[in-house]
Design an enzyme around this catalytic site. Structure first.
Site, PDB file in Angstrom:
ATOM      1  N   HIS A   1     -20.205 -17.428 -39.625  1.00 46.45           N
ATOM      2  CA  HIS A   1     -18.848 -17.914 -39.421  1.00 46.45           C
ATOM      3  C   HIS A   1     -17.910 -16.711 -39.331  1.00 46.45           C
ATOM      4  O   HIS A   1     -18.346 -15.565 -39.366  1.00 46.45           O
ATOM      5  CB  HIS A   1     -18.466 -18.863 -40.554  1.00 46.45           C
ATOM      6  CG  HIS A   1     -19.394 -20.040 -40.693  1.00 46.45           C
ATOM      7  ND1 HIS A   1     -19.532 -20.998 -39.709  1.00 46.45           N
ATOM      8  CD2 HIS A   1     -20.265 -20.398 -41.679  1.00 46.45           C
ATOM      9  CE1 HIS A   1     -20.428 -21.902 -40.071  1.00 46.45           C
ATOM     10  NE2 HIS A   1     -20.894 -21.552 -41.262  1.00 46.45           N
TER      11      HIS A   1
ATOM     12  N   ARG B   1     -23.151 -10.816 -52.662  1.00 49.20           N
ATOM     13  CA  ARG B   1     -22.871 -11.365 -53.994  1.00 49.20           C
ATOM     14  C   ARG B   1     -23.900 -12.459 -54.248  1.00 49.20           C
ATOM     15  O   ARG B   1     -24.083 -13.355 -53.439  1.00 49.20           O
ATOM     16  CB  ARG B   1     -21.449 -11.920 -54.009  1.00 49.20           C
ATOM     17  CG  ARG B   1     -20.964 -12.402 -55.366  1.00 49.20           C
ATOM     18  CD  ARG B   1     -19.517 -12.907 -55.233  1.00 49.20           C
ATOM     19  NE  ARG B   1     -18.996 -13.351 -56.516  1.00 49.20           N
ATOM     20  CZ  ARG B   1     -19.194 -14.559 -57.030  1.00 49.20           C
ATOM     21  NH1 ARG B   1     -19.924 -15.439 -56.348  1.00 49.20           N
ATOM     22  NH2 ARG B   1     -18.677 -14.897 -58.198  1.00 49.20           N
TER      23      ARG B   1
ATOM     24  N   THR C   1     -29.286 -12.584 -43.311  1.00 56.03           N
ATOM     25  CA  THR C   1     -28.680 -13.913 -43.413  1.00 56.03           C
ATOM     26  C   THR C   1     -29.725 -14.996 -43.204  1.00 56.03           C
ATOM     27  O   THR C   1     -30.699 -14.794 -42.486  1.00 56.03           O
ATOM     28  CB  THR C   1     -27.531 -14.087 -42.401  1.00 56.03           C
ATOM     29  OG1 THR C   1     -27.001 -15.401 -42.515  1.00 56.03           O
ATOM     30  CG2 THR C   1     -28.017 -13.866 -40.971  1.00 56.03           C
ATOM     31  N   ARG C   2     -29.508 -16.128 -43.892  1.00 63.07           N
ATOM     32  CA  ARG C   2     -30.323 -17.320 -43.662  1.00 63.07           C
ATOM     33  C   ARG C   2     -29.418 -18.508 -43.350  1.00 63.07           C
ATOM     34  O   ARG C   2     -29.867 -19.643 -43.321  1.00 63.07           O
ATOM     35  CB  ARG C   2     -31.197 -17.637 -44.885  1.00 63.07           C
ATOM     36  CG  ARG C   2     -30.464 -17.740 -46.198  1.00 63.07           C
ATOM     37  CD  ARG C   2     -31.381 -18.178 -47.333  1.00 63.07           C
ATOM     38  NE  ARG C   2     -30.949 -19.411 -47.924  1.00 63.07           N
ATOM     39  CZ  ARG C   2     -30.070 -19.496 -48.924  1.00 63.07           C
ATOM     40  NH1 ARG C   2     -29.508 -18.421 -49.419  1.00 63.07           N
ATOM     41  NH2 ARG C   2     -29.738 -20.674 -49.412  1.00 63.07           N
TER      42      ARG C   2
ATOM     43  N   HIS D   1     -18.157 -13.960 -41.957  1.00 63.49           N
ATOM     44  CA  HIS D   1     -19.321 -13.083 -41.808  1.00 63.49           C
ATOM     45  C   HIS D   1     -19.066 -12.027 -40.727  1.00 63.49           C
ATOM     46  O   HIS D   1     -19.481 -10.871 -40.874  1.00 63.49           O
ATOM     47  CB  HIS D   1     -20.560 -13.907 -41.439  1.00 63.49           C
ATOM     48  CG  HIS D   1     -20.933 -14.933 -42.456  1.00 63.49           C
ATOM     49  ND1 HIS D   1     -20.824 -16.281 -42.218  1.00 63.49           N
ATOM     50  CD2 HIS D   1     -21.405 -14.816 -43.718  1.00 63.49           C
ATOM     51  CE1 HIS D   1     -21.215 -16.954 -43.283  1.00 63.49           C
ATOM     52  NE2 HIS D   1     -21.572 -16.086 -44.214  1.00 63.49           N
TER      53      HIS D   1
END
Length: 692
Positions: A320, A409, A315-316, A323
């Site tokens: 939330h 995605r 992740t960058r 996730h």
């Protein structure tokens, strides 16, 4: 006795294979020597030779010899040679199956047989140490002294990220920056010269001047931006790459709307150096030091906890609730422990800074079960290369000891291209990863698009909701989240955690309280400085934030007095203006810039510098060159026409007209106050100043 006895009279397959191999190897050896080689008795050897001979696998031939023990020799028949070849295949297949079962036991994964070329990488346990490029502590102390005398290259932030992952094994099997042969293979077919899968060029880009000063075979010192020597490199290759080809093959298009393509053409050096690296010390990080682990440190951690199966989440962005649900499901699906592994090197320009993101991660880490979840930071400089980047991320996570990897995605997609379409298809990354999954030795867990179902008060995968027409599906896009933060609007608890929202609000207060930069660009004499001065007075009249004017002539006098007007010096002058503007913006002030800034690439670089901290408005003062020349208050156009001023914008040097400025103002037939008021209205519409 039958001429061709049944298979049961022959030795077991393993012993038969050893007998046939020994006969082929030493056909004239005495029986005693053959028996010793096979570690069996003479009687048993005779029985085996008799059975093999009767089966037509071995032929006995008479020999002339004074020694009665050597009066016969043995040779394989065609049938014997076929039997030996069959036994070899059976033996290897069994061994490969044993290796695969061992790998599955060590990693907790399902592992089928794979081609010989790739099996060694699959057999490597995720718990075993991997090679690093660092020398020992004592050698490093000695090498530091020696390296101080070497020619030095000061690394850029991206190069520091690359070097760190080269030295600590994150980029294993690379032993340094790519040679030209390896670079060509990676660009063209995602493989090093020896055939090993590697999708991303890792090269040391330098200036032409620096490259010309080097000899092949020369050692150079690699320093960070404070001059600390991190390692040395032996320069084995030096070449000028075809950057357009690199952009097409690696990023899918030579389109500078892609941040990595823009970097390639406008920031990276023109010459590439390749060669092995010797690591002296890791880059120094003063932030979140307890969260920074090398691949071997994470492997040791997994080994200590007994984690055989580990799924990594890349992740960058802040985490939330969607996730969290996604990662829970991924870990459950893979029956694995979870590693939250965010990138804290370089991400996409405009992303939330890593300090804020890590505080957000730490704020929600206690929402995860501590016994099955861990978090570590990855110092990676992302390229936003979509499908290739997904494969690259998978290989890196394999080096960090992970057995599974969540692929999103449009994984690592940079957004829209110059035509307004996404650079990559939504599932291109997953498809390319799947093609190479077995070879990579790490399994993909596909990212599921999670949405909130109001009636059931829970997140569910969008494609698994069968009653979509009967339920209320809620979701907030990244754009909508940024708007709500900017305008101080409510962010519902079903979407994010209160702790995360609080951290984001600290860094991103409402836009009317943020710093920002207004950047005027246009020909000399277009009216930039005049409008900028009027805007400054209007903003100062409103009050609330300090306002600073960075006019081209003022900056030339106070910041860039030593610079001339070559393209290189003009670029440097604009970058200095951008740096000062970014610092003003970061600290909540308003920066108004009014240089000519003729080059689009340089204006974009300034935008990226500023947008790390606040809004950037490009204002094109679109006065025609004819009108500017007619005004010519300073007499500059006259001197340029006479050839007394070289490289004058609009006369002897080009001006890149802004394609998509936030505002374009026409000064011909419009007074200054009206032009400044247009800017004020634009600022109000963007929420940067409160409407009156």
């Amino acid at each position: 006795m039958n001429a061709h006895p049944t298979q049961s009279t022959l030795p077991e397959d393993d012993q038969l294979f050893r007998l046939l191999r020994q006969v082929e190897k030493t056909p004239d050896a005495p029986q005693r020597a053959t028996a010793e080689a096979l570690n069996i008795s003479l009687g048993r050897l005779n029985a085996q030779l008799r059975a093999a001979t009767e089966a037509g696998l071995i032929a006995v031939k008479a020999r002339d010899s004074a020694d009665r023990r050597q009066r016969v020799s043995y040779a394989l028949t065609d049938r014997g040679a076929e039997a030996k070849a069959r036994l070899i295949k059976t033996f290897l297949a069994r061994k490969f199956s044993e290796y695969a079962a061992l790998h599955a036991e060590l990693t907790g994964s399902v592992s089928d047989l794979v081609p010989l070329k790739y099996r060694s990488s699959l057999m490597q346990s995720n718990l075993a140490p991997i090679p690093e490029l660092f020398v020992s502590y004592d050698s490093a102390q000695k090498l530091k002294v020696e390296a101080a005398e070497l020619t030095s290259w000061d690394l850029s932030p991206r190069q520091i990220c690359d070097l760190e992952l080269l030295m600590n094994g994150g980029f294993n099997p690379l032993k340094g920056f790519l040679s030209e042969e390896d670079y060509n293979g990676v660009v063209e077919n995602m493989r090093l010269a020896n055939g090993t899968l590697w999708p991303m060029p890792i090269t040391l880009d330098v200036s032409e001047k620096f490259a010309e000063s080097l000899e092949l075979g020369q050692d150079i010192a690699l320093r960070d931006q404070e001059g600390v020597i991190l390692g040395t490199m032996t320069v084995t290759d030096r070449w000028t790459p075809d950057k357009s080809n690199e952009a097409e093959k690696v990023f899918g298009a030579d389109d500078q709307a892609h941040p990595a393509v823009n970097y390639l053409h406008n920031t990276a050096g023109k010459v590439y150096l390749g060669g092995p690296v010797t690591g002296i010390q890791q880059p120094v990080h003063y932030d979140f030091r307890a969260r920074r682990d090398t691949p071997n440190e994470l492997r040791a951690y997994f080994r200590k906890l007994g984690w055989r199966r580990v799924v990594a989440f890349q992740t960058r962005n802040p985490l939330h609730r969607a996730h969290q649900e996604l990662t829970f499901r991924a870990a459950k699906e893979a029956q694995a422990n979870l590693l939250i592994h965010p990138v804290v090197g370089m991400t996409k320009p405009g992303d939330v800074d890593h300090f804020t993101r890590v505080r957000c991660y730490e704020a929600v880490l206690d929402k995860y079960p501590g016994s099955t979840t861990s978090m570590s930071l990855l110092p990676l400089a992302m390229r936003m290369a979509g499908p290739r980047e997904a494969v690259w991320h998978g290989l890196i996570r394999k080096n960090y000891g992970c057995t599974h990897f969540i692929v999103g995605r449009d994984h690592a997609g940079p957004g829209a291209n110059s035509q307004g379409e996404d650079f990559y298809g939504p599932y291109d990354a997953q498809e390319l990863f799947k093609q190479h999954e077995a070879e990579m030795g790490i399994e993909m867990v596909p990212f599921k698009h999670m949405v909130f179902v109001q009636e059931r008060a829970q997140y569910e995968p969008s494609d698994e909701i069968l009653d979509k027409d009967d339920v209320t599906i809620l979701n907030i896009s990244g754009t909508e989240l940024r708007r709500r933060l900017a305008e101080g609007l409510e962010i519902p608890e079903w979407f994010s955690f209160p702790e995360v929202v609080a951290e984001l609000r600290k860094t991103r207060p409402p836009r009317s309280q943020q710093g920002f930069t207004v950047f005027f660009t246009g020909f000399s004499g277009s009216g930039k400085s005049t409008i900028a001065n009027a805007l400054m007075v209007k903003l100062m009249e409103m009050g609330g934030r300090p306002v600073t004017l960075l006019d081209g002539d003022i900056v030339r006098k106070n910041l860039s007095s030593e610079l001339g007007f070559s393209k290189e010096h003009r670029d440097l002058n604009i970058r200095r203006i951008g740096y000062v503007a970014s610092e003003i913006t970061k600290n909540g002030g308003i920066a108004i810039c009014a240089p000519i800034a003729p080059y689009a690439a340089t204006r974009r670089a300034v935008r990226e510098d500023v947008e790390q901290f606040g809004a950037f408005l490009e204002i094109h003062v679109a006065t025609s060159i004819e009108e500017c020349e007619r005004r010519d208050r300073k007499g500059l156009y006259k001197l340029a026409r006479e050839g007394k001023i070289k490289e004058f914008t609009g006369i002897s040097d080009p001006y890149d007209v802004p394609e998509n400025p936030e505002l374009r103002v026409e000064t011909e037939g419009t007074d200054v106050d009206n032009c400044a008021h247009q800017v004020i209205l634009k600022l109000e519409s963007m929420g940067l100043i409160a409407a009156h």
